[in-house]
Write an enzyme that holds these catalytic residues in place. Structure first.
Site, short mmCIF file in Angstrom:
data_model
loop_
_atom_site.label_atom_id
_atom_site.label_comp_id
_atom_site.label_asym_id
_atom_site.label_seq_id
_atom_site.Cartn_x
_atom_site.Cartn_y
_atom_site.Cartn_z
N ASP A 174 -40.82 -30.43 18.46
CA ASP A 174 -40.37 -29.20 17.83
C ASP A 174 -40.16 -29.49 16.35
O ASP A 174 -40.21 -30.64 15.91
CB ASP A 174 -39.16 -28.59 18.55
CG ASP A 174 -37.84 -29.03 18.01
OD1 ASP A 174 -37.72 -30.23 17.71
OD2 ASP A 174 -36.94 -28.19 17.90
N SER A 191 -30.72 -12.09 15.19
CA SER A 191 -29.30 -11.93 15.45
C SER A 191 -28.80 -10.80 14.55
O SER A 191 -29.55 -10.31 13.71
CB SER A 191 -28.55 -13.23 15.13
OG SER A 191 -28.77 -13.62 13.79
N LYS A 251 -31.22 -9.62 11.44
CA LYS A 251 -31.99 -10.58 10.66
C LYS A 251 -32.69 -11.49 11.65
O LYS A 251 -32.19 -11.68 12.77
CB LYS A 251 -31.07 -11.41 9.75
CG LYS A 251 -30.14 -12.34 10.51
CD LYS A 251 -29.35 -13.23 9.57
CE LYS A 251 -28.76 -14.44 10.27
NZ LYS A 251 -27.69 -14.15 11.22
N1 LIG Z 1 -29.26 -17.67 13.20
C1 LIG Z 1 -30.40 -17.01 13.22
N2 LIG Z 1 -30.41 -15.67 13.18
C2 LIG Z 1 -31.55 -14.99 13.21
N3 LIG Z 1 -32.76 -15.55 13.29
C3 LIG Z 1 -32.82 -16.89 13.35
C4 LIG Z 1 -31.65 -17.68 13.32
N4 LIG Z 1 -32.03 -18.98 13.39
C5 LIG Z 1 -33.35 -18.99 13.47
N5 LIG Z 1 -33.85 -17.73 13.43
C6 LIG Z 1 -35.24 -17.32 13.53
O1 LIG Z 1 -35.71 -17.58 14.83
C7 LIG Z 1 -36.81 -18.49 14.81
C8 LIG Z 1 -36.79 -19.35 16.01
O2 LIG Z 1 -35.69 -20.23 15.97
P1 LIG Z 1 -35.64 -21.49 16.94
O3 LIG Z 1 -34.38 -22.22 16.69
O4 LIG Z 1 -35.99 -21.06 18.30
O5 LIG Z 1 -36.87 -22.31 16.48
P2 LIG Z 1 -36.97 -23.17 15.18
O6 LIG Z 1 -35.68 -23.91 15.06
O7 LIG Z 1 -37.41 -22.38 14.04
O8 LIG Z 1 -38.12 -24.10 15.47
P3 LIG Z 1 -38.11 -25.32 16.43
O9 LIG Z 1 -38.48 -24.73 17.74
O10 LIG Z 1 -39.13 -26.18 15.82
O11 LIG Z 1 -36.75 -25.93 16.42
C9 LIG Z 1 -36.66 -19.20 13.50
O12 LIG Z 1 -37.87 -19.67 13.04
C10 LIG Z 1 -36.11 -18.12 12.60
O13 LIG Z 1 -37.15 -17.30 12.12
MG LIG Z 2 -35.05 -26.22 17.21
#
Ligand SMILES: Nc1ncnc2c1ncn2[C@@H]1O[C@H](COP(=O)(O)OP(=O)(O)OP(=O)(O)O)[C@@H](O)[C@H]1O
Ligand SMILES: [Mg+2]
Ligand SMILES: [K+]
Length: 683
Positions: A306, A381, A392
């Protein structure tokens, strides 16, 4: 990232050796021996030989019989010794882990915001208990940070001296018992009962207490038992041949012959080889939860990682607000601020901080707000204030959300929004789009940094024939930028936990062995599904539970070492099996002519070794058979050398060395022992 190595143990440590010698005797317990059928058979034969010796105590040949009995027992003891050394090394490593914990006092509280704590010994904490940890405190048990942020010194378990940040909400919320808070204050919810903590379980595994045979080991054991049965038949038919030719073969010779022929070398070293593989991983600060995962690591062809927290440092921080041309920055910042008020993730907290540093914003009364927490599934969220929805999240999620509200199609995305998103993404940042009701307001730029040195390491993985694929919840442009910078072979963007899992299943269906490195709760299903699931120690408790290995240093490129150790384990076992079987064949030719020479002078042609007497031949073979186990212990523990090369080259080389070596070594060894026996007048 500096790579720390725990003091790797000297191959032979005096204390470990003397303890192992004692344990070798204790391991004669039949209930333990039965787990190793070849050695169990050897012990039975040794017992039988001993009884015969006692029975024939007045006979002239009893001296040779007594020696044969003794060496048969030594054979079993040497095998036990090999296993005991491997376990002893594991225990020594476990002790160094255990040394990190002392009688810690926990400051327990009744609820998250309670001000009064009372002190209890750490051993009394149970799952679900809440404790406060402040600067200078040792964290009393494994848990999740549920409030606050702190820097933590984890050097006690990782050896890494730079403090790390742990905070509530995100993928960096797990703390490990025995680590120390350097600054600030956190509230921790305990996630493990006493004796069940991460460290406790690691120690149990390293000590081999829970070690179970891997499927490969079981298969090999079955093969070895099969071979032993064949040799049993061969040996049992010899008396018929002998009597037919007018001679008799003493019983003790027959059983000695049987033991030299069955695969005692690999039978004796098999378990030591497996334990040593796990021990070697520990010296790289990787804890494997099963021997099976170590073996699987040797055959990995695809590595999924990831992005956030694995390839990057994972401390995504809001850096700037990029409003649409029709929106002013304050409106965007305020919407982002409101949508992040209850967002416990590091991203959310950094957005609140950035907004407050730019504008004087105030919070509406709690009663008017209803929060929608971030989920990796929706990838957004936000908050509803008096029914007005502010959200957002990932670009595609938010635009789909807005399109759904307005009933318009996605095609209508404003041009300057597209430009802002691309600008952020091309820089490797994560764009978060903000919307109020059906109106898009702009973009928040979340910055992240790639872990240093990762690129060169990925090219090593490529040289080893392993394909690297980044799977991320982030958008394709960011993913592409980070993928290019890190040098991975491929990437999958906008991945939900289900998609990560699906991708692994697809590769597995295609017959590939898949490793996965991850840190987040959204990686947990994938970590569990992968053949080798390496959880970053910085990650969430869920990820650490789901993986079958944990990297204490949270370095995804550690997979290089993990794969090498797996390959080394498989090669060591293969090489020593080859050597063992070749050995047994050679011994057959060494002993049979000597036994039958008296009746069949024609066998002289086969009697290349020209051993002193049948007694001496048998005794030499038995002594060699026992000593070779001792001689090979260092190789079993250290493993045969692995250098990246094609499987075919490796196979050829090993067959040559261990197959041919296995044929030649016994001839020389048995001859030398025979000469020594003659010189000492032992037979
Ligand atoms: N706190 C948040 N509030 C709203 N959207 C968010 C938040 N954090 C992350 N995101 C959005 O959601 C997406 C997915 O987040 P997630 O944590 O699942 O994956 P990631 O951390 O981006 O990638 P990885 O899977 O490589 O860790 C992010 O790329 C971002 O666009
Ligand atoms: Mg992650
Ligand atoms: K043997």
């Amino acid at each position: 990232m500096s790579i720390h190595r725990p003091q790797s143990l000297a191959l032979f440590d005096g204390a470990i050796l003397s303890r192992a010698a004692g344990e070798a005797v204790l391991k004669l317990d039949p209930r333990q021996l039965i787990r190793n059928p070849v050695m169990f058979a050897t012990a039975l034969v040794a017992l039988f030989a001993t009884i015969l010796t006692v029975k024939d105590i007045s006979q002239p040949h009893v001296a040779v019989m007594a020696q044969i009995s003794a060496w048969l027992w030594f054979t079993v003891l040497f095998a036990n010794f090999a296993e005991a050394i491997a376990e002893g090394r594991g225990k020594a490593q476990a002790a160094s882990l255990r040394g990190t914990r002392t009688g810690t006092i926990a400051h327990q509280i009744a609820s998250i915001d309670s001000a009064n704590s009372h002190d209890v010994p750490a051993e009394r904490l149970r799952v679900g208990d809440l404790v406060v940890c402040e600067a200078g405190d040792t964290i009393p048990g494994d848990g999740d940070v549920v409030a606050g942020i702190a820097t933590i010194d984890e050097s006690a378990i990782t050896g890494e001296s730079a403090p790390v940040i742990r905070e509530s909400g995100g993928d960096r919320s797990a703390v490990t018992g025995g680590t120390r808070v350097v600054s600030d204050r956190i509230v921790v919810r305990i996630t493990a009962d006493p004796g069940q903590s991460f460290l406790d379980r690691m120690i149990a595994l390293v000590e081999g207490a829970k070690r179970q045979k891997t499927p490969n080991e079981i298969a090999l054991t079955i093969l070895l038992v099969g071979m032993s049965l064949i040799f049993l038949i061969v040996v049992a038919t010899l008396p018929a041949f002998a009597s037919w030719s007018g001679t008799t073969i003493p019983m003790v010779f027959l059983i000695a012959l049987f033991v030299t022929l069955i695969p005692t070398t690999i039978g004796g070293l098999l378990s030591a080889i497996g334990i040593a593989g796990m021990d070697r991983l520990v010296t790289f600060n990787v804890i494997a939860k099963s021997g099976r995962s170590v073996e699987a690591a040797g055959d990995i062809d695809v590595l999924l990682l990831d992005k956030t927290g694995t390839i990057t440092l994972g401390a995504r921080q809001a850096a700037e607000f990029l409003p649409l041309s029709t929106v002013n920055e304050r409106d965007l910042a305020e919407a982002a601020f409101l949508a992040s008020l209850a967002d416990e993730t590091p991203e959310g907290k950094s957005i609140v901080a950035l907004a407050l540093s730019r504008f004087a914003l105030s919070e509406p009364p709690l009663a008017r707000m209803s929060f929608i927490p971030f989920s990796a599934h929706t990838r957004m969220s936000g908050v509803d204030i008096d029914g007005i929805e502010i959200r957002k999240g990932a670009t595609d999620s938010i635009t789909a959300y807005v399109a759904n509200k307005t009933g318009r199609t996605l095609g209508g995305m404003p041009r300057d929004l597209v430009q802002s998103v691309e600008k952020v993404a091309k820089a490797g940042g994560t764009p978060l789009v903000v919307a109020r009701e059906d109106r898009l307001l702009g973009v928040i730029h979340l910055k992240d940094i790639i872990k240093p040195g990762i690129r060169a390491r990925f090219s090593t993985l490529r040289a080893m024939g392993i394909k690297t694929v980044m799977v991320t919840g982030d958008n394709p442009l960011t993913a592409a930028a980070i993928a290019a910078e890190a040098g991975v072979d491929d990437f999958l963007a906008e991945a939900t936990p289900e998609k990560k899992l699906e991708l692994i299943r697809e590769y597995q269906k295609g017959g590939r062995l898949v490793a996965m490195c991850g840190d987040g709760s959204n990686d947990a299903p994938a970590l569990a599904q992968a053949d080798v699931g390496v959880a970053m120690n910085t990650g969430t408790q869920a990820a650490r539970e789901a993986g079958n290995m944990v990297d204490l240093e949270s370095d995804p490129t550690k997979l290089i070492e993990i794969v090498m150790i797996g390959k080394q384990l498989l090669m060591s076992r293969g090489s020593l099996t080859t050597f063992s079987i070749a050995n047994d064949v050679a011994k057959y030719f060494a002993i049979i002519p000597a036994l039958f020479l008296a009746s069949y002078p024609q066998l002289q042609a086969l009697n290349v070794m020209n051993l002193a007497s049948p007694q001496s031949a048998i005794l030499s073979a038995i002594i060699f058979n026992a000593l070779i186990i001792i001689a090979l212990i260092p190789l079993a523990l250290k493993g045969v050398r692995y250098r990246p090369a094609s499987a075919e080259t490796l196979l050829k080389r090993n067959l040559l060395i261990y197959g041919l070596g296995g044929l030649i070594v016994p001839f020389a060894g048995i001859k030398l022992i025979d000469l020594a026996i003659a010189a000492l007048g032992l037979a």
